[in-house]
Design an enzyme around this catalytic site. Structure first.
Site, PDB file in Angstrom:
ATOM      1  N   SER A 151       1.847  10.751  21.215  1.00  0.00           N
ATOM      2  CA  SER A 151       2.266  10.190  20.420  1.00  0.00           C
ATOM      3  C   SER A 151       2.216   8.827  20.937  1.00  0.00           C
ATOM      4  O   SER A 151       1.961   8.295  21.756  1.00  0.00           O
ATOM      5  CB  SER A 151       3.799  10.353  19.989  1.00  0.00           C
ATOM      6  N   ASP A 152       1.888   7.848  19.554  1.00  0.00           N
ATOM      7  CA  ASP A 152       2.677   5.869  19.527  1.00  0.00           C
ATOM      8  C   ASP A 152       3.571   6.583  20.329  1.00  0.00           C
ATOM      9  O   ASP A 152       4.698   6.429  19.806  1.00  0.00           O
ATOM     10  CB  ASP A 152       1.923   5.722  18.874  1.00  0.00           C
ATOM     11  N   TRP A 153       4.093   5.053  20.659  1.00  0.00           N
ATOM     12  CA  TRP A 153       5.277   4.311  21.864  1.00  0.00           C
ATOM     13  C   TRP A 153       6.497   4.345  20.545  1.00  0.00           C
ATOM     14  O   TRP A 153       6.552   3.521  19.921  1.00  0.00           O
ATOM     15  CB  TRP A 153       5.588   3.635  22.508  1.00  0.00           C
TER      16      TRP A 153
END
Length: 787
Positions: free
Chosen positions: A272-274
């Site tokens: 995932s992106d942060w």
């Protein structure tokens, strides 16, 4: 275990109705990896997984606090020291004594496969020697649908073919060093505005913007460079913040299970992106393999993954075979690149990540402030020059030949005054900092400079050699004030105006002209100096309302060249390097010409109480950038692929050779899938052969380009009139000719048939155009694959 071919067949049942513009159909289960192309490492990963406890498996898929931007904790009893993930696409953002390379935008403007690879290789060397196992890059989304997107500069080009080549070369270079690359952001991530959920005035959660994209457009435009990355064997892919057709990208089973792991046969892991994870079980089952940064907040024990994954397996909502597959996907590239034998994490990292809470896991730290730069400034300087595009050059204004006087104007010319890039800033205001050259833009894709060579510094150094008088004013306000140039005496023989355009993650641009009253600066200087050269350093494309000013005798788009900014530019100005960069985008006459793909934003949306109000409909389909301007016959200032040289080139003798044997028009068998999808799509069917001649009097580099004109498909949205399908860069001495061979693969000649859910070569003649830009075709012919 079911074969991949059977999995693809099962997926086809779910994808056959995937044409609905506004929905994202479910595709389950998540296809398991088979470690294709990584067989020995896959066997190691299987043995490793067999020795893990359930809790350890959950740990391996969940980020934790640590010395790096992203961290996976160690399992000491099995000799696993954890994973260090670091930003970003052009530099190790948080590292000292590391290089700041040219941006992706600059790299694309070079149109040079070799430099793309070398940049990736040298970046990979630096990441590895700093102890980073995974580099969070390169970027292919945003692709560049909107000219206003704040992160376009991190990627390469709004053309999917050019971006795909740049991504593949970069990934190959990075991973040839033993580093893992992470291709991002999957998929349809085309604006910063409302990329994350927000709270309304009444404390209602307003969901992220939904990129609503039809099936053909996803495949032919936004998926295209991801296919290149998977074909190159990229280790990981980062899912994006936005929703896709109503479903969050990091829990979208259609895009992750159906397209990425199914159609493309991706063998690595999806992270995932942060903060891009919004659920546990739903995300896991939809194909998300790693949650970053792990904790939802500063509470290390608060996570959508972690203990929740353990609980989900125990209660049956997640099958343990799915969790095993997540770990296998993570550990296979780890073993493939022999990362159990790896340099330690630079000991300076904890200071740079001091905002993190105490580490839950121990990380092996090595010496601090390890210098990994080596002689990389040579490549940075060369690529900065190669990515500089000469747009105008009246009466051979350039190159310079020891001018007696030079005037330098504009706040982009000088050195930094507030230490902005020596602290590695992540974000700035809408216009960034006022004084100092712009070597790179902002956000997680930025870099921490160890030095910067400014244009003023480099020009002054050359002026000393030539005995040139150099005068300068860097204050834009003073330049545009009546009488503000009165101190410049005599009037310079040639004047340079330096303009810049800030861009950053987290904000979209509000205009396309360069910042800081740029037009006023150009008008002031040109009224004073009738031989003015304008240089732009920009986090994206700029419109240039002053381009036709007769006193603007030359224009250079220098993009974002990295730490050797001034040296790269001086090499061009003085003819040490013959300009050979080409535009990786189109420069229109007016900002309004880009209204075909606006940033979704309005007062009503900013004040909405509707959780799902933010909808971005990609109604332009395939027609972005030059495809839009060509289809609607709109005049442009400078077209895609354009760039001048100090010499001239001609093209002749176009021929087409058939390479494939057998019935190449037959519908290709969809199995077995390889990384990158159907293997037949990557097979070469034809080669385009042309002769390029340097007709000038100096050595230079030409970029022959091939564009295909596919027929319109009945019942489908418009097909672009021409699409880039190959290019090369060749260096020729004055008078020299060279034959250039440009292959065409099956997918280059195909379109995505939404009914068949397959790539299909259209019937009828396909135009083949060879030239030096999207509007400068020198040779044309046709081929008919399907009668």
């Amino acid at each position: 275990m079911l074969s991949h071919a059977i999995w693809v067949g099962l997926l086809a049942c779910s994808t056959a109705f995937a044409q609905d513009f506004s929905t994202s159909p479910p595709v389950y289960p998540s296809p398991p990896t088979q470690g294709l192309d990584w067989e020995a490492a896959f066997a190691q990963a299987q043995a490793f997984v067999s020795n893990l406890t359930l809790e350890e498996k959950a740990q391996l898929v969940t980020g934790t606090s640590g010395p790096c931007v992203g961290n996976i904790g160690a399992i000491e009893r099995l000799g696993f020291n954890g994973l260090c993930l670091q930003d970003g696409p052009l530099a190790i953002r948080q590292a000292t004594y590391a290089s700041v390379f040219p941006a992706g935008l600059t790299t694309a403007a070079s149109w040079d496969r070799s430099l793309m690879y070398q940049r990736g290789f040298l970046m990979g060397t630096e990441f590895k020697n700093k102890g980073a196992h995974v580099a969070l890059g390169p970027v292919v989304a945003p692709l560049g649908r909107s000219a206003y997107d704040g992160r376009n500069w991190e990627g390469f080009s709004p053309d999917p073919y050019l971006t795909g080549v740049a991504a593949e070369e970069t990934i190959t270079g990075m991973q040839d060093t033993g580093l893992q690359a992470c291709l991002k952001h999957f998929i349809g991530y085309e604006q910063e505005t409302q990329r994350n959920p927000s709270l309304s005035a009444d404390n209602i959660t307003i969901e992220s913007v939904s990129s609503n994209i039809d099936d053909r457009t996803i495949h032919e435009l936004y998926l295209w460079p991801f296919a290149n990355g998977v074909h190159a064997g990229v280790s990981s892919i980062m899912c994006s913040y936005n929703r896709i057709n109503g479903s969050y990208a990091c829990q979208n089973s259609k895009t992750m299970n159906g397209i990425l792991k199914g159609e493309l046969g991706f063998q690595g892991y999806v992270m995932s992106d942060w903060g891009g994870t919004h659920s546990g079980v739903a995300s896991v089952n939809a194909g998300l393999d790693m949650d970053m940064p792990g904790p939802i907040s500063s509470d290390q024990n608060s996570s959508y993954f972690g203990g929740n994954v353990t609980q989900a397996v125990n209660n049956g909502t997640v099958n343990e075979t799915r969790l095993d597959d997540m770990v296998l996907r993570i550990m296979t590239p780890y073993f493939f690149y022999n990362q159990s034998q790896y340099p330690p994490i630079d000991g300076e990292e904890p200071a740079l990540a001091s905002s993190f809470p105490p580490y839950v896991y121990q990380f092996t730290l090595g010496p601090a402030n390890v210098d990994v730069r080596d002689e990389h400034q040579q490549l940075i300087r060369a690529l900065g020059a190669a990515g500089t595009v000469l747009l105008k050059n009246v009466n051979n204004t350039l190159p310079l030949s020891a001018p007696k006087t030079i005037g330098i104007f504009g706040n982009d010319a000088g050195d930094l005054v507030d230490g902005e890039y020596f602290s590695g800033p992540a974000f700035q205001s809408q216009y960034g900092y006022e004084y100092g050259n712009l070597p790179v833009a902002g956000g997680s894709g930025t870099g921490r400079l160890s030095y910067l060579v400014s244009p003023l510094e480099a020009i002054k150094a050359r002026a000393i050699q030539d005995g040139t008088l150099v005068q300068y004013i860097l204050n834009n306000t003073l330049i545009t004030t009546p009488g503000g140039l009165a101190t410049i005496l005599p009037v310079p023989e040639i004047c340079f105006v330096f303009l810049k355009t800030w861009a950053s993650e987290g904000i979209d641009r509000i205009g396309l002209e360069p910042d800081w009253n740029s037009t006023g600066v150009v008008e002031s200087v040109t009224s004073f100096c009738n031989n003015t050269v304008v240089i732009t350093h920009s986090g994206g494309l700029n419109v240039m309302p002053w381009a036709n000013n007769p006193n603007v005798t030359a224009i250079l788009a220098a993009h974002l060249p990295g730490q050797e900014s001034g040296n790269s530019l001086v090499d061009i100005l003085y003819g040490v390097v013959n300009p050979n960069g080409k535009l990786p985008y189109t420069i229109a006459f007016n900002e309004s010409d880009y209204d075909y793909a606006p940033i979704t934003n309005s007062t009503e949306l900013l004040e909405t109480e509707d959780p799902n109000a933010w909808q971005s409909n990609f109604t332009e389909g395939l027609l972005i950038d030059y495809r839009h301007f060509d289809y609607y016959n709109i005049s442009v200032a400078f077209e895609f692929g354009f760039g001048l040289s100090y010499t001239t080139f001609e093209m002749s003798d176009l021929t087409i050779n058939t390479i494939a044997v057998g019935n190449i028009s037959a519908f290709p068998d969809a199995s077995p899938i390889i990384p990158g999808g159907n293997p037949s799509l990557w097979g070469i069917l034809y080669t385009v052969n042309v002769t390029v001649t340097n007709t000038g009097n100096t050595t230079g580099a030409a970029v022959p380009q091939v564009y295909l004109s596919l027929p319109q498909i009945p019942g489908e949205d418009p097909t672009p009139l021409n699409v880039l399908r190959n290019f090369d860069k060749i260096y020729l001495d004055a008078g020299q000719s060279q034959s250039v061979i440009l292959p065409l693969a099956r997918r280059d000649l195909s379109y995505w048939d939404t009914g068949l859910q397959q790539w299909v070569i259209p019937s009828g003649p396909i135009g083949v155009n060879a030239g030096f830009s999207s509007r400068d075709f020198r040779q044309s012919t046709q081929i008919t694959v399907v009668a």
